[in-house]
Design a protein around this motif. Structure first.
Motif, PDB file in Angstrom:
ATOM      1  N   ARG A  94      -9.452   6.496   5.519  1.00  0.00           N
ATOM      2  CA  ARG A  94      -8.296   7.203   4.883  1.00  0.00           C
ATOM      3  C   ARG A  94      -7.233   6.121   4.527  1.00  0.00           C
ATOM      4  O   ARG A  94      -7.068   5.976   3.217  1.00  0.00           O
ATOM      5  CB  ARG A  94      -7.573   8.308   5.393  1.00  0.00           C
ATOM      6  CG  ARG A  94      -6.589   9.194   4.649  1.00  0.00           C
ATOM      7  CD  ARG A  94      -5.723   9.930   5.448  1.00  0.00           C
ATOM      8  NE  ARG A  94      -6.528  10.758   6.573  1.00  0.00           N
ATOM      9  CZ  ARG A  94      -6.206  11.696   7.405  1.00  0.00           C
ATOM     10  NH1 ARG A  94      -4.791  11.392   7.514  1.00  0.00           N
ATOM     11  NH2 ARG A  94      -6.805  12.120   8.315  1.00  0.00           N
ATOM     12  N   LYS A  95      -6.976   5.245   5.399  1.00  0.00           N
ATOM     13  CA  LYS A  95      -6.057   4.230   5.043  1.00  0.00           C
ATOM     14  C   LYS A  95      -6.580   3.137   3.980  1.00  0.00           C
ATOM     15  O   LYS A  95      -5.712   2.844   3.149  1.00  0.00           O
ATOM     16  CB  LYS A  95      -5.520   3.405   6.372  1.00  0.00           C
ATOM     17  CG  LYS A  95      -4.882   4.530   7.505  1.00  0.00           C
ATOM     18  CD  LYS A  95      -3.441   4.898   6.983  1.00  0.00           C
ATOM     19  CE  LYS A  95      -2.724   3.797   7.227  1.00  0.00           C
ATOM     20  NZ  LYS A  95      -1.100   4.248   6.766  1.00  0.00           N
ATOM     21  N   GLN A  98      -6.340   4.878   0.722  1.00  0.00           N
ATOM     22  CA  GLN A  98      -5.044   4.670   0.351  1.00  0.00           C
ATOM     23  C   GLN A  98      -4.663   3.474  -0.385  1.00  0.00           C
ATOM     24  O   GLN A  98      -3.952   3.443  -1.290  1.00  0.00           O
ATOM     25  CB  GLN A  98      -4.333   5.385   1.630  1.00  0.00           C
ATOM     26  CG  GLN A  98      -2.728   5.519   1.134  1.00  0.00           C
ATOM     27  CD  GLN A  98      -1.722   6.051   2.302  1.00  0.00           C
ATOM     28  OE1 GLN A  98      -2.240   6.168   3.467  1.00  0.00           O
ATOM     29  NE2 GLN A  98      -0.576   6.358   2.067  1.00  0.00           N
ATOM     30  N   LEU A 101      -6.128   2.988  -3.558  1.00  0.00           N
ATOM     31  CA  LEU A 101      -5.645   3.814  -4.485  1.00  0.00           C
ATOM     32  C   LEU A 101      -4.065   3.019  -4.988  1.00  0.00           C
ATOM     33  O   LEU A 101      -3.796   3.120  -6.164  1.00  0.00           O
ATOM     34  CB  LEU A 101      -5.141   5.090  -3.917  1.00  0.00           C
ATOM     35  CG  LEU A 101      -4.549   6.228  -4.966  1.00  0.00           C
ATOM     36  CD1 LEU A 101      -5.443   6.332  -6.169  1.00  0.00           C
ATOM     37  CD2 LEU A 101      -4.364   7.343  -4.240  1.00  0.00           C
ATOM     38  N   GLU A 102      -3.297   2.482  -4.063  1.00  0.00           N
ATOM     39  CA  GLU A 102      -2.248   1.912  -4.305  1.00  0.00           C
ATOM     40  C   GLU A 102      -2.265   0.638  -5.296  1.00  0.00           C
ATOM     41  O   GLU A 102      -1.756   0.348  -6.003  1.00  0.00           O
ATOM     42  CB  GLU A 102      -1.288   1.569  -3.041  1.00  0.00           C
ATOM     43  CG  GLU A 102      -0.817   2.645  -2.410  1.00  0.00           C
ATOM     44  CD  GLU A 102      -0.214   2.357  -0.831  1.00  0.00           C
ATOM     45  OE1 GLU A 102       0.026   1.206  -0.569  1.00  0.00           O
ATOM     46  OE2 GLU A 102       0.291   3.300  -0.341  1.00  0.00           O
ATOM     47  N   HIS A 105      -3.399   1.707  -8.814  1.00  0.00           N
ATOM     48  CA  HIS A 105      -1.666   2.347  -9.185  1.00  0.00           C
ATOM     49  C   HIS A 105      -1.036   0.937  -9.777  1.00  0.00           C
ATOM     50  O   HIS A 105      -0.751   1.138 -10.870  1.00  0.00           O
ATOM     51  CB  HIS A 105      -1.351   3.196  -8.328  1.00  0.00           C
ATOM     52  CG  HIS A 105       0.125   3.393  -8.765  1.00  0.00           C
ATOM     53  ND1 HIS A 105       0.247   4.466  -9.874  1.00  0.00           N
ATOM     54  CD2 HIS A 105       1.462   3.168  -8.498  1.00  0.00           C
ATOM     55  CE1 HIS A 105       1.609   4.535 -10.150  1.00  0.00           C
ATOM     56  NE2 HIS A 105       2.297   3.728  -9.358  1.00  0.00           N
TER      57      HIS A 105
END
Length: 158
Positions: A94-95, A98, A101-102, A105
């Protein structure tokens, strides 16, 4: 059985005989929790409240791989013995997702800034070209109705 416990001289039978609380102290002592400052924060929180809820802890596995766990632990007594009831969830994937994803972004933001800048420059160039064309059209119109040498109205204007 964990590699660290064997390094400490504990074998499977002995490991079963120690309490969960003692096991947690061994985990801390063996340095299986990666960040010493995080380890101290969790220890202090547990000392103050008797519980730790939702703490993210990076641990080191015997392979040297680091995993992130979400830990909840509550100290209590069962039959007069102090025990630590704990649950943990491996949130490493999950980390990682994430973080990806960052990064995506941030990359998208950078691309959007570049494209916005390019569009602004293109818009400015088009605006200048339009203004230049208007000025040229005005000169042609003026040349149509006025004498180019004297600037006086010609026969089309009269």
């Amino acid at each position: 059985m964990r590699f660290g416990f064997v390094k400490k001289g504990l074998h499977r039978g002995e490991l079963r005989q120690i309490t969960t609380l003692e096991r947690c102290h061994l985990i801390v002592e063996l340095g299986l929790i990666v960040d010493p400052s995080r380890r101290e924060k969790i220890r202090n929180q547990f000392s103050r409240r008797g519980a730790v809820r939702g703490a993210e802890v990076d641990i080191r596995r015997r392979t040297g791989e680091t995993r992130t766990l979400l830990v909840t632990a509550i100290g209590t007594e069962i039959r007069g013995r102090p025990v630590l009831l704990s649950a943990h969830e491996d949130i490493t994937e999950r980390k990682l997702a994430q973080a990806a994803l960052e990064r995506a972004h941030l990359e998208l933001e950078a691309r959007m800034q570049e494209r916005t800048s390019a569009l602004t420059q293109t818009s400015a160039r088009l605006g200048a070209a339009i203004e230049e064309r208007r000025e040229a059209e005005e000169r042609v119109r003026s040349m149509t109705y006025h004498d180019t040498l004297t600037g006086l109205p010609n026969r089309y204007l009269l």
